[in-house]
Design a protein around this motif. Structure first.
Motif, PDB file in Angstrom:
ATOM      1  N   ALA A 142      -3.161 108.364  33.215  1.00 44.37           N
ATOM      2  CA  ALA A 142      -2.940 109.054  33.800  1.00 44.37           C
ATOM      3  C   ALA A 142      -2.459 110.261  34.318  1.00 44.37           C
ATOM      4  N   LYS A 143      -0.935 110.105  33.289  1.00 44.93           N
ATOM      5  CA  LYS A 143      -0.251 110.680  33.721  1.00 44.93           C
ATOM      6  C   LYS A 143       0.937 111.297  32.497  1.00 44.93           C
ATOM      7  N   ILE A 144       1.090 112.807  32.514  1.00 47.19           N
ATOM      8  CA  ILE A 144       2.702 113.009  30.979  1.00 47.19           C
ATOM      9  C   ILE A 144       3.710 113.044  32.382  1.00 47.19           C
ATOM     10  N   LEU A 145       4.611 112.825  31.227  1.00 46.78           N
ATOM     11  CA  LEU A 145       6.375 112.680  31.963  1.00 46.78           C
ATOM     12  C   LEU A 145       7.316 113.571  30.738  1.00 46.78           C
ATOM     13  N   LEU A 146       7.576 115.054  31.289  1.00 50.76           N
ATOM     14  CA  LEU A 146       8.665 115.688  30.295  1.00 50.76           C
ATOM     15  C   LEU A 146       9.827 115.488  31.332  1.00 50.76           C
ATOM     16  N   SER A 147      10.555 115.991  30.208  1.00 49.30           N
ATOM     17  CA  SER A 147      12.187 116.450  30.637  1.00 49.30           C
ATOM     18  C   SER A 147      11.830 117.501  31.543  1.00 49.30           C
ATOM     19  N   THR A 148      13.082 117.759  32.127  1.00 50.29           N
ATOM     20  CA  THR A 148      13.228 118.851  33.136  1.00 50.29           C
ATOM     21  C   THR A 148      14.923 119.246  32.141  1.00 50.29           C
ATOM     22  N   GLY A 149      15.848 120.136  32.557  1.00 52.91           N
ATOM     23  CA  GLY A 149      17.041 120.554  32.189  1.00 52.91           C
ATOM     24  C   GLY A 149      17.984 119.937  32.960  1.00 52.91           C
ATOM     25  N   ASP A 150      17.914 118.986  34.359  1.00 54.19           N
ATOM     26  CA  ASP A 150      18.191 118.464  34.823  1.00 54.19           C
ATOM     27  C   ASP A 150      18.032 116.097  34.652  1.00 54.19           C
ATOM     28  N   PRO A 151      18.845 116.113  34.005  1.00 55.06           N
ATOM     29  CA  PRO A 151      18.076 114.471  33.529  1.00 55.06           C
ATOM     30  C   PRO A 151      17.983 113.604  34.213  1.00 55.06           C
ATOM     31  N   GLU A 152      18.501 113.817  36.040  1.00 54.24           N
ATOM     32  CA  GLU A 152      18.031 112.985  37.214  1.00 54.24           C
ATOM     33  C   GLU A 152      16.385 113.932  37.347  1.00 54.24           C
ATOM     34  N   ILE A 153      15.912 114.097  36.589  1.00 57.37           N
ATOM     35  CA  ILE A 153      14.955 114.860  37.130  1.00 57.37           C
ATOM     36  C   ILE A 153      13.759 114.858  36.115  1.00 57.37           C
ATOM     37  N   LEU A 154      12.713 114.287  36.812  1.00 57.70           N
ATOM     38  CA  LEU A 154      11.383 114.473  35.073  1.00 57.70           C
ATOM     39  C   LEU A 154      10.092 115.264  36.231  1.00 57.70           C
ATOM     40  N   LEU A 155       9.669 115.246  35.056  1.00 60.77           N
ATOM     41  CA  LEU A 155       8.533 116.549  35.204  1.00 60.77           C
ATOM     42  C   LEU A 155       7.417 115.112  34.930  1.00 60.77           C
ATOM     43  N   THR A 156       6.185 115.287  36.217  1.00 64.46           N
ATOM     44  CA  THR A 156       4.778 114.755  35.682  1.00 64.46           C
ATOM     45  C   THR A 156       3.816 114.732  35.758  1.00 64.46           C
ATOM     46  N   VAL A 157       2.978 115.449  34.840  1.00 67.29           N
ATOM     47  CA  VAL A 157       1.929 116.215  34.917  1.00 67.29           C
ATOM     48  C   VAL A 157       0.449 115.204  35.242  1.00 67.29           C
ATOM     49  N   PHE A 158      -0.165 115.550  35.777  1.00 68.30           N
ATOM     50  CA  PHE A 158      -1.739 114.695  36.520  1.00 68.30           C
ATOM     51  C   PHE A 158      -2.845 114.598  35.140  1.00 68.30           C
ATOM     52  N   LYS A 159      -3.501 114.358  35.258  1.00 70.62           N
ATOM     53  CA  LYS A 159      -4.162 113.982  33.917  1.00 70.62           C
ATOM     54  C   LYS A 159      -5.399 114.865  34.725  1.00 70.62           C
ATOM     55  N   ASP A 160      -6.659 115.028  34.312  1.00 68.83           N
ATOM     56  CA  ASP A 160      -8.189 114.547  34.813  1.00 68.83           C
ATOM     57  C   ASP A 160      -8.351 113.366  34.288  1.00 68.83           C
ATOM     58  N   ASP A 161      -7.996 112.485  32.827  1.00 72.42           N
ATOM     59  CA  ASP A 161      -8.501 111.827  32.581  1.00 72.42           C
ATOM     60  C   ASP A 161      -8.779 110.748  33.076  1.00 72.42           C
ATOM     61  N   ALA A 162     -10.030 109.397  32.982  1.00 75.31           N
ATOM     62  CA  ALA A 162      -9.421 108.218  33.909  1.00 75.31           C
ATOM     63  C   ALA A 162     -10.033 107.251  32.982  1.00 75.31           C
ATOM     64  N   THR A 163      -9.267 106.152  33.079  1.00 81.41           N
ATOM     65  CA  THR A 163      -9.666 104.863  32.497  1.00 81.41           C
ATOM     66  C   THR A 163      -9.566 103.793  33.490  1.00 81.41           C
ATOM     67  N   ALA A 164     -10.280 102.828  32.415  1.00 88.83           N
ATOM     68  CA  ALA A 164     -10.842 101.603  33.272  1.00 88.83           C
ATOM     69  C   ALA A 164     -10.976 100.044  32.766  1.00 88.83           C
ATOM     70  N   PHE A 165     -10.047  99.025  33.195  1.00 92.54           N
ATOM     71  CA  PHE A 165     -10.301  97.773  32.767  1.00 92.54           C
ATOM     72  C   PHE A 165      -9.778  97.299  31.430  1.00 92.54           C
ATOM     73  N   ASN A 166      -8.972  97.670  31.762  1.00 93.91           N
ATOM     74  CA  ASN A 166      -6.750  98.172  30.562  1.00 93.91           C
ATOM     75  C   ASN A 166      -7.358  99.497  29.195  1.00 93.91           C
ATOM     76  N   ALA A 167      -8.656 100.446  30.000  1.00 91.32           N
ATOM     77  CA  ALA A 167      -8.579 101.406  28.829  1.00 91.32           C
ATOM     78  C   ALA A 167      -9.540 101.034  28.079  1.00 91.32           C
ATOM     79  N   GLN A 168     -10.249  99.931  28.509  1.00 91.92           N
ATOM     80  CA  GLN A 168     -11.739  99.801  27.818  1.00 91.92           C
ATOM     81  C   GLN A 168     -12.988 101.027  28.384  1.00 91.92           C
TER      82      GLN A 168
END
Ligand code: TMP
Ligand code: ASP
Length: 248
Positions: free
Chosen positions: A12-38
């Motif tokens: 459901a999300k992508i995790l990206l680095s930023t210029g600061d190693p203490e901070i990350l950027l999370t991008v929330f996706k429209d993708d939906a999965t259920a039952f362990n992505a089945q």
């Protein structure tokens, strides 16, 4: 985003680095999965809606003294978060019987639990996120004994705060899943997201057991009107957050 590197892409999300190693950027996706992505699909607007709901709930929890990874939202579907090492345990809190609790115990859906139930699941897709006993959790060294106590206490406190908030929004918080991580100083922070993907939310204004569902069960169980339900949760959360801050 320039200068950022994709560190991880989840369901459901992508995790990206930023210029600061203490901070990350999370991008929330429209993708939906259920039952362990089945089961796979897409819920239009889900990324923005879940990011906005999560951001409001993290702010609410921070105001109530719960430490979270939340920093801010540079875009509607993007959240800047503090770097944490995720504890590979999903902490589920249940107020009302639903989902796997009913499947595994035979309790009828909707049974009100005498006290909230805290459960630990192993965050491991290959194994299908199995339910853990505390002994297995310690055996696998997924967390220390002290962390298990802290996870339990924090989860129950989050449940108190969120149940009260959702009740004021006319919504029953049936159950939800939390994830935690440790920061560079070893502090336990609430992480991941809190959204209709990770909570069961029932509309108090509707008595019909299927119509009242405002969460990912609409997708899991093909109940229809998934986007509309998520949008209604966001509208109520925003309306209530504005009312609460306006009253101060
Ligand atoms: P369950 O009844 O399927 O065990 O789910 C309990 C709660 O945890 C429910 O609110 C949905 C949430 N959940 C997740 O956020 N991610 C998951 O992978 C699963 C299985 C449940
Ligand atoms: N998020 C999980 C998955 O896709 C399961 C669920 O939410 O039902 O696999």
């Amino acid at each position: 985003m320039s200068g950022s590197e994709k560190l991880y892409e989840g369901k459901a999300k992508i995790l990206l680095s930023t210029g600061d190693p203490e901070i990350l950027l999370t991008v929330f996706k429209d993708d939906a999965t259920a039952f362990n992505a089945q089961k796979r699909g897409s819920i239009t607007g889900k990324g923005e809606i879940n990011c906005q709901i999560s951001s409001h709930l993290f702010k609410l929890l921070e105001a109530e003294g719960i430490a979270t990874h939340f920093k801010d939202c540079p875009a509607p579907n993007e959240m800047r978060v503090r770097w944490v090492k995720i504890v590979p345990v999903e902490v589920v809190v249940r107020n009302i019987a639903a989902g796997s609790l009913c499947k595994q115990t035979g309790l009828p859906t909707g049974t009100i639990l005498k006290q909230p139930l805290v459960e630990f699941y192993y965050k491991n897709d290959d194994l299908g996120d199995p339910l853990l006993t505390r002994e297995r959790l310690l055996l696998l060294e997924l967390a220390t004994r002290e962390q298990v106590e802290e996870l339990q206490t924090l989860a129950l406190r989050v449940n108190e705060i969120l149940s009260k908030f959702f009740l004021e929004c006319g919504i029953t918080l049936v159950d939800f899943k939390l994830e935690f991580g440790t920061d560079s100083e070893g502090r336990l922070l609430l992480a991941d997201e809190i959204s209709p993907d990770t909570c069961r939310l029932w509309d108090n204004a509707d008595g019909d057991p299927d119509r009242r569902v405002m969460d990912k069960d609409r997708f899991r169980r093909d109940l229809g009107n998934v986007e509309q339900a998520y949008q209604r949760v966001l509208e109520r959360v925003l309306a209530h957050s504005n009312k609460a801050s306006g009253a101060r």
